[in-house]
Design an enzyme around this catalytic site. Structure first.
Site: not given
Ligand SMILES: NC(=O)c1ccc[n+]([C@@H]2O[C@H](COP(=O)([O-])OP(=O)(O)OC[C@H]3O[C@@H](n4cnc5c(N)ncnc54)[C@H](OP(=O)(O)O)[C@@H]3O)[C@@H](O)[C@H]2O)c1
Length: 332
Positions: A239, A93, A164, A91
């Protein structure tokens, strides 16, 4: 409904999707709710440096990767000693994954980043020094096996996995921040999709890589997590449970791997972070501010450094990293 809200859909692009910024060369627009501008650093110019990290209690902290900005190389004792650390970020990207991949690449690690579209992953990786993009759907066992194989041969091994990839509440309820839904209103396919990605996905990727790490004498796994309060928040099914599950998984992985040379740690930002997971029009609650993905830079660079070689079964909150590190150093 799931299909309409699928992250690959047109609404997928978030103003803070750095992947889009890389591809177009344009700064994403500033979010309406932000009182202060958030600087978007073009990834090609990215260098770890002192950058302010806002946290949701309103305090400002200065976190720095400077201490670990020396090139990340394999540790003493490793067969690859002195060669760049080879890191797979799932993840990668957008959002946190892209920020971590950028910070690691900028400090000398060789990075493979993944996403569901190989084309997208490659185009994002093209903006990072020495990085490669690999197609991987973490829900699909054969896609995971193919991608790990590809990343392993392109990088010449994998020293560190950053688990991630994930999807958030936005895929289930687009208005989850303002109009939370009861669990009884959550469609079962939406529930399964989040569990498949966030929990089964971490398991499948770690299960594929761990035997290879064990055979090559060691490795590091970092599982990205969320605040405990978010795991229990009203309106956060599925989630919250998905990340509660992946945190339990991580602790068991650490117990199973203790003493093997493969370390497992948890890392989380410490609050809601401006990524593709947040709706575009969301407003931070009064007195709170959202974090930026760069909050992850110092701890992830440190976790890949020589200093963190034996660190195992820790839970590191990025907004509290400096204090955590002082405490950890005093325990050594
Ligand atoms: N944002 C927050 O507030 C927050 C807080 C704590 C933890 N997190 C954690 O951070 C991590 C990343 O999330 P983010 O907040 O950065 O969101 P994001 O910007 O939506 O990024 C999610 C990433 O996961 C990839 N992804 C989604 N489904 C996938 C699949 N089936 N197979 C492979 N890749 C997949 C997406 O890539 P593609 O779309 O290119 O497939 C994208 O690169 C998550 O694990 C989330 O639980 C987020």
């Amino acid at each position: 409904m799931l299909r309409r809200m699928h992250p690959d859909g047109p609404e997928r692009r978030h103003p803070y999707d750095l992947g889009h910024a890389i591809r177009t060369g344009h700064k994403p627009p500033r979010l309406d709710f932000e009182r202060a501008p958030i600087p978007i650093v073009p990834v090609t110019d990215f260098r770890p440096r002192v950058r302010p990290a806002t946290e949701d209690h309103g305090r400002e902290r200065r976190l720095s990767t400077r201490r670990w900005a020396r090139p990340l190389t394999c540790q003493a004792g490793s067969q690859d000693r002195g060669n760049p650390m080879k890191v797979l970020v799932t993840g990668g990207t957008s959002g946190l994954g892209l920020a971590m991949a950028s910070a690691l690449a900028a400090t000398g690690a060789t990075v493979a980043l993944t996403g569901r579209s190989g084309e997208r992953a490659e185009s994002v990786a093209a903006g990072l020094p020495g990085a490669t993009g690999v197609e991987m759907d973490v829900r699909d066992e054969s896609s995971v096996a193919r991608a790990v194989d590809r990343a392993w041969s392109r990088l010449g091994g994998i020293d560190m996995l950053v688990n991630n990839a994930g999807i958030g509440m936005r895929t289930v309820n687009p208005r989850f921040m303002t109009q939370p839904q009861g669990f009884w209103e959550v469609p079962s396919d939406a529930f399964r999709a989040v569990i498949d990605t966030n929990l089964t996905g971490y398991f499948l990727v770690a299960r594929e890589i761990t035997p290879r790490m064990l055979a090559s004498g060691g490795g590091r796994i970092v599982n990205i997590s969320i605040n405990h309060s978010t795991m229990r928040r009203a309106g956060f099914v599925p989630y919250g449970p998905s990340r509660a599950g992946s945190e339990a998984l991580s602790r068991i992985m650490a117990a199973d791997l203790r003493g093997t040379g493969v370390t497992v740690n948890l890392l989380l930002p410490g609050g809601a972070t401006v990524t593709g997971m947040l709706p575009q029009d969301v407003v931070a609650p009064e007195g709170h501010r959202f974090l930026r993905p760069a909050v992850m830079d110092p701890p992830i660079v440190w976790l890949a450094s020589d200093d963190a070689a034996g660190v195992h079964d820790e839970r590191i909150v990025a907004t509290e990293f400096e204090q955590w590190l002082r405490d950890w150093e005093s325990r050594q």
